[in-house]
Scaffold this motif. Structure first.
Motif, short mmCIF file in Angstrom:
data_model
loop_
_atom_site.label_atom_id
_atom_site.label_comp_id
_atom_site.label_asym_id
_atom_site.label_seq_id
_atom_site.Cartn_x
_atom_site.Cartn_y
_atom_site.Cartn_z
N LEU A 162 -21.67 66.53 -21.92
CA LEU A 162 -20.15 66.22 -21.95
C LEU A 162 -19.63 64.92 -22.20
O LEU A 162 -18.61 64.81 -23.01
N ALA A 163 -20.16 63.91 -21.91
CA ALA A 163 -19.79 62.63 -22.10
C ALA A 163 -19.98 62.38 -23.62
O ALA A 163 -19.27 61.84 -24.35
N ALA A 164 -21.04 62.96 -24.41
CA ALA A 164 -20.99 62.85 -25.88
C ALA A 164 -19.88 63.30 -26.51
O ALA A 164 -19.25 62.94 -27.42
N LEU A 165 -19.40 64.56 -25.99
CA LEU A 165 -18.23 64.97 -26.53
C LEU A 165 -17.05 64.38 -26.60
O LEU A 165 -16.22 64.04 -27.13
N ALA A 166 -16.74 63.89 -25.31
CA ALA A 166 -15.58 63.01 -25.02
C ALA A 166 -15.66 61.66 -25.97
O ALA A 166 -14.66 61.16 -26.25
N ALA A 167 -16.71 61.22 -26.00
CA ALA A 167 -17.05 59.98 -27.12
C ALA A 167 -16.67 60.16 -28.54
O ALA A 167 -15.91 59.72 -29.05
N LEU A 168 -17.15 61.60 -29.05
CA LEU A 168 -16.81 61.85 -30.24
C LEU A 168 -15.01 61.94 -30.41
O LEU A 168 -14.50 61.84 -31.25
N ALA A 169 -14.51 62.63 -29.23
CA ALA A 169 -12.89 62.65 -29.31
C ALA A 169 -12.30 61.47 -29.51
O ALA A 169 -11.24 61.15 -30.17
N THR A 170 -12.94 60.39 -28.86
CA THR A 170 -12.40 59.02 -28.92
C THR A 170 -12.37 58.41 -30.44
O THR A 170 -11.47 57.85 -30.87
N LEU A 171 -13.49 58.88 -30.78
CA LEU A 171 -13.55 58.48 -32.44
C LEU A 171 -12.66 59.12 -33.34
O LEU A 171 -12.16 58.60 -34.34
N LEU A 172 -12.48 60.39 -33.13
CA LEU A 172 -11.43 61.08 -33.96
C LEU A 172 -10.10 60.30 -33.64
O LEU A 172 -9.37 60.31 -34.66
N LEU A 173 -9.78 60.08 -32.65
CA LEU A 173 -8.47 59.51 -32.24
C LEU A 173 -8.33 58.17 -32.88
O LEU A 173 -7.16 57.54 -33.39
N ILE A 174 -9.22 57.37 -32.55
CA ILE A 174 -9.02 55.91 -33.08
C ILE A 174 -9.04 55.85 -34.36
O ILE A 174 -8.60 54.52 -35.02
N THR A 175 -9.48 56.66 -35.29
CA THR A 175 -9.69 56.77 -36.63
C THR A 175 -8.64 57.47 -37.57
O THR A 175 -8.61 57.68 -38.55
N MET A 176 -7.38 57.86 -36.51
CA MET A 176 -6.49 58.87 -37.11
C MET A 176 -5.45 57.86 -38.03
O MET A 176 -4.73 57.13 -37.25
N PRO A 177 -5.07 58.01 -39.07
CA PRO A 177 -4.17 57.21 -39.83
C PRO A 177 -2.78 57.89 -39.55
O PRO A 177 -2.51 59.05 -39.45
N ARG A 178 -1.96 56.91 -39.50
CA ARG A 178 -0.53 57.40 -39.50
C ARG A 178 0.23 57.45 -40.97
O ARG A 178 -0.46 56.97 -42.06
N SER A 179 1.14 58.23 -41.19
CA SER A 179 1.62 58.64 -42.54
C SER A 179 2.63 57.52 -42.86
O SER A 179 3.08 57.37 -44.27
N ASN A 180 2.84 56.73 -42.21
CA ASN A 180 3.97 55.52 -42.58
C ASN A 180 3.40 54.23 -41.95
O ASN A 180 2.85 54.08 -41.44
#
Length: 399
Positions: A381-399
């Motif tokens: 479960l810790a590995a899954l939460a770490a993957l969620a962190t990676l997805l969010l910190i690399t999410m680009p904004r559109s402007n």
């Protein structure tokens, strides 16, 4: 274009915001004490040592029902253009079904009643979630997320309340929960009266639409990140009591309820601060990434815990961080959905991140715990939460 639209951004009234937060908390009260405390006790009464297996079957059937019902009732509230009648109808039916659960006399009957209860409760919850998207502007969504943190906290507090030794028997506890839910949801229906926010009802590309700061790709990232965190949350939601008892057999259901309530109560000011900060700095995603990352650390501590002190420390870290994550995620999801006309349906699809984990988690638990113990489960479960962190910190904004 109105002056409000041309000038300073419109803001929703604090009266509605607080009454809505109370109603959202009522939604949590309708299922948190039941699924975490009252249902496991009822299941143990029926099948004794086979309680983990029956809880897994109930979670599976309930998750499928909740998934379909949330999408369906959200979509129906879109089609009718009205949220309040569906919320009221679901409130009445879910309270009735909750009280009826006490009549179940065998496992099959209990599963059937849970399925019907899940239908009725999602008739209330789906339109309630969409209503916030209709009337709360983006500039207040962080604050909304902070207010939503009251929901799990009061849900846990209600569990601690109804399980106070000597206060009520198992059947009376269900009646108490139903009464609390009605008292918390009805005020916003009767007295909320939110200000109209027409810009929030315009689709992407329409004149006067609310400003969109994230691309369509943000929707999938937000969805997957919540799914990963919710798998961990669902495991603790269902098996917290059983895990803590395995660490210390003297740890009671009321001890668990009080721990759950304390952690969630402490998460409220953290979520309010984080939500206000995200509004003022226009950084809606950073608190989510931090919440998922710290949650992974808490799970590692739980995996390594050898005594009750370590177990409690790990759970406090996990519980605080993921509670903030889930509250703020719920409000910021409204920011990325592109079609107001299908907001209820789309939130139902996002709600799969709450229900699909209940389909995955039981089998993950049954596969890992007998072989590796709860420690092995927490590492995954810790590995899954770490993957969620990676997805969010690399999410680009559109402007």
């Amino acid at each position: 274009m109105t002056a409000a639209e041309a000038g300073a951004p419109q803001r929703q009234s604090l009266r509605f915001m607080w009454l809505y937060a109370l109603a959202a908390a009522g939604g949590a009260v309708s299922y948190v004490p039941f699924l975490t405390l009252l249902l496991p006790v009822r299941v143990t009464e029926l099948v004794a040592e086979e309680n983990i297996d029956l809880l897994a079957y109930i979670a599976f059937a309930g998750a499928i029902t909740a998934s379909l019902a949330n999408i369906g009732f959200g979509w129906l509230s879109d089609l009718t253009g009205s949220r309040k009648p569906w919320i009221f109808g679901g409130l009445v039916l879910s309270c009735l079904m909750l009280v009826t659960v006490r009549t179940a006399s065998d496992p099959l009957e209990l599963i059937g009643l849970i399925v019907i209860w899940q239908l009725s409760i999602n008739m209330m919850l789906a339109p309630l979630a969409a209503w916030a998207g209709d009337v709360v502007p983006d500039g207040q969504k962080g604050f909304l997320g902070g207010l939503l943190s009251f929901a799990p906290a009061l849900g846990a507090a209600s569990g601690a309340l109804v399980t106070i030794p000597g206060l009520a028997g198992p059947d009376e506890r269900l009646v108490m929960v139903a009464g609390l839910v009605a008292a918390m949801v009805l005020p916003v229906l009767l007295f909320g009266k939110p200000q109209s926010m027409p810009q929030l009802m315009r689709a992407v590309g329409e004149p006067g639409e609310a400003v969109r700061t994230f691309s369509r790709g943000a929707v999938s990232r937000m969805w997957l990140a919540r799914l990963l965190v919710q798998i961990a949350e669902a495991a603790l939601f269902a098996y917290l009591l059983i895990w803590l008892v395995s660490v210390d057999p003297g740890f009671s259901d009321n001890d668990t309820a009080r721990l759950f309530a304390i952690v969630l109560a402490l998460s409220v000011p953290l979520a309010l601060i984080a939500g206000r900060w995200s509004d003022s700095r226009d950084r809606p995603i950073l608190p989510l990434a931090l919440g998922a990352g710290v949650g992974a650390v808490g799970l590692v501590i739980m995996a390594l815990a050898q005594d009750m002190a370590g177990a409690i420390i790990g759970y406090v870290v996990f519980g605080l961080s993921t509670s903030v994550f889930l509250a703020l995620h719920s409000s910021q999801t409204l920011r990325v959905l592109p079609k107001p006309a299908t907001r209820g349906r789309d939130l139902g699809l996002f709600n799969l991140t709450n229900t699909v984990p209940s389909l995955i988690m039981p089998w993950l638990t049954l596969a890992l715990v007998p072989v590796f113990g709860f420690g092995g489960l927490f590492v995954v479960l810790a590995a899954l939460a770490a993957l969620a962190t990676l997805l969010l910190i690399t999410m680009p904004r559109s402007n």
